[in-house]
Design an enzyme around this catalytic site. Sequence first.
Site, PDB file in Angstrom:
ATOM      1  N   ARG A 168     -37.595   0.194  99.157  1.00 35.66           N
ATOM      2  CA  ARG A 168     -37.329   0.680 100.523  1.00 35.66           C
ATOM      3  C   ARG A 168     -38.298   0.116 101.547  1.00 35.66           C
ATOM      4  O   ARG A 168     -37.945  -0.122 102.690  1.00 35.66           O
ATOM      5  CB  ARG A 168     -37.383   2.214 100.552  1.00 35.66           C
ATOM      6  CG  ARG A 168     -36.207   2.861  99.811  1.00 35.66           C
ATOM      7  CD  ARG A 168     -36.421   4.351  99.666  1.00 35.66           C
ATOM      8  NE  ARG A 168     -37.686   4.625  98.990  1.00 35.66           N
ATOM      9  CZ  ARG A 168     -38.310   5.797  98.960  1.00 35.66           C
ATOM     10  NH1 ARG A 168     -37.813   6.813  99.588  1.00 35.66           N
ATOM     11  NH2 ARG A 168     -39.437   5.939  98.300  1.00 35.66           N
TER      12      ARG A 168
ATOM     13  N   ILE B 120     -51.178   2.943  97.885  1.00 37.04           N
ATOM     14  CA  ILE B 120     -52.338   2.183  97.397  1.00 37.04           C
ATOM     15  C   ILE B 120     -52.182   0.687  97.676  1.00 37.04           C
ATOM     16  O   ILE B 120     -53.172  -0.005  97.939  1.00 37.04           O
ATOM     17  CB  ILE B 120     -52.620   2.461  95.898  1.00 37.04           C
ATOM     18  CG1 ILE B 120     -54.031   2.041  95.541  1.00 37.04           C
ATOM     19  CG2 ILE B 120     -51.606   1.795  94.981  1.00 37.04           C
ATOM     20  CD1 ILE B 120     -55.109   2.740  96.320  1.00 37.04           C
TER      21      ILE B 120
ATOM     22  N   SER C  36     -40.355  -4.212  96.913  1.00 35.05           N
ATOM     23  CA  SER C  36     -40.295  -2.754  97.033  1.00 35.05           C
ATOM     24  C   SER C  36     -38.879  -2.363  97.424  1.00 35.05           C
ATOM     25  O   SER C  36     -38.259  -3.034  98.258  1.00 35.05           O
ATOM     26  CB  SER C  36     -41.288  -2.276  98.106  1.00 35.05           C
ATOM     27  OG  SER C  36     -41.915  -1.086  97.707  1.00 35.05           O
TER      28      SER C  36
ATOM     29  N   LYS D 147     -53.910   1.808  87.859  1.00 38.27           N
ATOM     30  CA  LYS D 147     -54.159   2.892  86.915  1.00 38.27           C
ATOM     31  C   LYS D 147     -53.159   4.005  87.144  1.00 38.27           C
ATOM     32  O   LYS D 147     -52.721   4.174  88.278  1.00 38.27           O
ATOM     33  CB  LYS D 147     -55.596   3.420  87.017  1.00 38.27           C
ATOM     34  CG  LYS D 147     -56.072   3.790  88.418  1.00 38.27           C
ATOM     35  CD  LYS D 147     -55.569   4.960  89.178  1.00 38.27           C
ATOM     36  CE  LYS D 147     -55.301   6.278  88.578  1.00 38.27           C
ATOM     37  NZ  LYS D 147     -54.977   7.297  89.643  1.00 38.27           N
TER      38      LYS D 147
ATOM     39  N   ASP E 141     -53.826  12.490  87.415  1.00 42.48           N
ATOM     40  CA  ASP E 141     -53.740  11.219  88.153  1.00 42.48           C
ATOM     41  C   ASP E 141     -55.091  10.920  88.817  1.00 42.48           C
ATOM     42  O   ASP E 141     -55.642   9.835  88.613  1.00 42.48           O
ATOM     43  CB  ASP E 141     -52.582  11.232  89.168  1.00 42.48           C
ATOM     44  CG  ASP E 141     -52.577   9.961  90.007  1.00 42.48           C
ATOM     45  OD1 ASP E 141     -52.029   8.952  89.542  1.00 42.48           O
ATOM     46  OD2 ASP E 141     -53.193   9.957  91.094  1.00 42.48           O
TER      47      ASP E 141
HETATM   48  P1  NAP Z   1     -46.607   5.682  96.303  1.00 46.80           P
HETATM   49  O1  NAP Z   1     -47.179   5.805  97.671  1.00 46.80           O
HETATM   50  O2  NAP Z   1     -45.537   6.621  95.879  1.00 46.80           O
HETATM   51  O3  NAP Z   1     -46.120   4.175  96.162  1.00 46.80           O
HETATM   52  C1  NAP Z   1     -45.445   3.682  95.041  1.00 46.80           C
HETATM   53  C2  NAP Z   1     -44.374   2.714  95.516  1.00 46.80           C
HETATM   54  O4  NAP Z   1     -43.758   2.129  94.382  1.00 46.80           O
HETATM   55  C3  NAP Z   1     -43.274   3.401  96.308  1.00 46.80           C
HETATM   56  O5  NAP Z   1     -43.542   3.269  97.689  1.00 46.80           O
HETATM   57  C4  NAP Z   1     -41.984   2.657  95.877  1.00 46.80           C
HETATM   58  O6  NAP Z   1     -41.511   1.809  96.903  1.00 46.80           O
HETATM   59  C5  NAP Z   1     -42.478   1.690  94.789  1.00 46.80           C
HETATM   60  N1  NAP Z   1     -41.583   1.623  93.649  1.00 46.80           N
HETATM   61  C6  NAP Z   1     -41.048   2.620  92.902  1.00 46.80           C
HETATM   62  N2  NAP Z   1     -40.290   2.115  91.926  1.00 46.80           N
HETATM   63  C7  NAP Z   1     -40.309   0.754  92.055  1.00 46.80           C
HETATM   64  C8  NAP Z   1     -39.718  -0.326  91.346  1.00 46.80           C
HETATM   65  N3  NAP Z   1     -38.938  -0.124  90.280  1.00 46.80           N
HETATM   66  N4  NAP Z   1     -39.979  -1.588  91.776  1.00 46.80           N
HETATM   67  C9  NAP Z   1     -40.753  -1.834  92.829  1.00 46.80           C
HETATM   68  N5  NAP Z   1     -41.356  -0.835  93.546  1.00 46.80           N
HETATM   69  C10 NAP Z   1     -41.122   0.439  93.150  1.00 46.80           C
HETATM   70  O7  NAP Z   1     -47.758   5.808  95.203  1.00 46.80           O
HETATM   71  P2  NAP Z   1     -49.269   5.318  95.307  1.00 46.80           P
HETATM   72  O8  NAP Z   1     -50.122   6.445  95.777  1.00 46.80           O
HETATM   73  O9  NAP Z   1     -49.375   4.030  96.010  1.00 46.80           O
HETATM   74  O10 NAP Z   1     -49.602   5.175  93.751  1.00 46.80           O
HETATM   75  C11 NAP Z   1     -49.080   4.111  92.972  1.00 46.80           C
HETATM   76  C12 NAP Z   1     -50.004   3.923  91.778  1.00 46.80           C
HETATM   77  O11 NAP Z   1     -51.318   3.621  92.257  1.00 46.80           O
HETATM   78  C13 NAP Z   1     -50.140   5.183  90.908  1.00 46.80           C
HETATM   79  O12 NAP Z   1     -50.203   4.844  89.556  1.00 46.80           O
HETATM   80  C14 NAP Z   1     -51.472   5.788  91.364  1.00 46.80           C
HETATM   81  O13 NAP Z   1     -52.108   6.508  90.321  1.00 46.80           O
HETATM   82  C15 NAP Z   1     -52.245   4.531  91.717  1.00 46.80           C
HETATM   83  N6  NAP Z   1     -53.317   4.776  92.687  1.00 46.80           N
HETATM   84  C16 NAP Z   1     -53.084   5.493  93.831  1.00 46.80           C
HETATM   85  C17 NAP Z   1     -54.143   5.751  94.694  1.00 46.80           C
HETATM   86  C18 NAP Z   1     -53.963   6.532  95.992  1.00 46.80           C
HETATM   87  O14 NAP Z   1     -54.963   6.810  96.664  1.00 46.80           O
HETATM   88  N7  NAP Z   1     -52.753   6.852  96.412  1.00 46.80           N
HETATM   89  C19 NAP Z   1     -55.414   5.281  94.401  1.00 46.80           C
HETATM   90  C20 NAP Z   1     -55.607   4.499  93.271  1.00 46.80           C
HETATM   91  C21 NAP Z   1     -54.546   4.253  92.423  1.00 46.80           C
HETATM   92  P3  NAP Z   1     -40.434   2.161  98.032  1.00 46.80           P
HETATM   93  O15 NAP Z   1     -41.157   3.091  98.971  1.00 46.80           O
HETATM   94  O16 NAP Z   1     -40.146   0.830  98.643  1.00 46.80           O
HETATM   95  O17 NAP Z   1     -39.274   2.802  97.341  1.00 46.80           O
END
Ligand code: NAP
Length: 308
Positions: free
Chosen positions: A38, A14, A36, A91, A169
């Site tokens: 990684r 996101i 981040s 969110k 989610d």
């Molecule tokens: P994601 O692709 O798994 O990305 C989350 C990132 O957070 C990971 O790449 C990880 O980075 C990083 N992370 C984990 N622990 C951390 C820490 N302690 N400090 C700093 N960075 C950390 O997940 P996402 O889909 O983007 O979703 C993240 C949030 O956005 C969720 O709450 C989701 O509900 C919301 N969201 C997602 C979407 C969607 O379409 N995907 C849409 C709206 C909202 P590294 O890779 O560097 O380890």
Amino acid sequence: MDPIRIAVVGVGKIARDQHLPAIAGNKAFSLAATVSPRDPGVEGVPHAKSLDELIANGPAIDAVALCTPPQVRYDLAVQALSKGMHVFLEKPPGATLSEVVALESRAEKVGATLFASWHSRFAAGVAPARAWLSDRKIEKVSIVWREDVRVWHPGQAWIWEPGGLGVFDPGINALSIVTHILPRPMFLQGATLEIPANRAAPIAADIEFRDTAGAPIHMDLDWRQTGPQSWDIVVETDEGTLKLSNGGAVLTLPSGTEHAEDMEYPGLYARFASLIRGGRSDVDVAPLRLVADAFLRGHRKLVDEFHD
Ligand code: NAP
């Protein structure tokens, strides 16, 4: 006015798809850093592997956008608020209700802005839907949110863990819209949560809500949908039917259908800037409260294992 120096924390799907472009497109902000563990960040922008490292060695930061999974967000938010930074929470705003409430009072104490964002509320059809429904009698509501988890959340282990919400989610996006457009509060009456035998969070859910005037609200969430995907809300009223489809982007009223450009994340950042400039916070936990109620009151049914 100087731009707000913002750091994006958690550079995943996101952050890359929406936050970085929305920040680049808003003159009220300048991207000061990324954090981040990684991900390597953005070329030419200072990057740290943790918020600790950013605070110790990075440039000055006024605000952070926390785009991590919800389970780690509270500690990051506390750390940022303790440095007087404004905080934008993706969110859902936290993994529990009580941690969000605690953050709200902490932000107030330090005089910083806390924004619990709900991107779907900024979908094009949502504001006109809210206005149209404001003086109508709601008779019945149907929410159908069916998508293919393998397409939208490939390999996201955190989403299946406690606090990751599973199918809620995406489902919480529907609840963020419904709690915003319906003129009366709603509450949960019963739910069935289908949980894969090898996972901690539901892959599907069937939920009955009611509004305080008695109108039934049914929600059907399923992550096993292949083929056409559904993100639809249908509201039957005494003056005809309203339908929001495509997650709130397309509004159909008895008078016809309205399409508009997707402005969800630009809208969120405009709101965040105006909250910061006005010295205010915006924290609405209503969608998370309904999800918590589903976990509190729902029946759990074990279903087939899920493998990515
Ligand atoms: P994601 O692709 O798994 O990305 C989350 C990132 O957070 C990971 O790449 C990880 O980075 C990083 N992370 C984990 N622990 C951390 C820490 N302690 N400090 C700093 N960075 C950390 O997940 P996402 O889909 O983007 O979703 C993240 C949030 O956005 C969720 O709450 C989701 O509900 C919301 N969201 C997602 C979407 C969607 O379409 N995907 C849409 C709206 C909202 P590294 O890779 O560097 O380890």
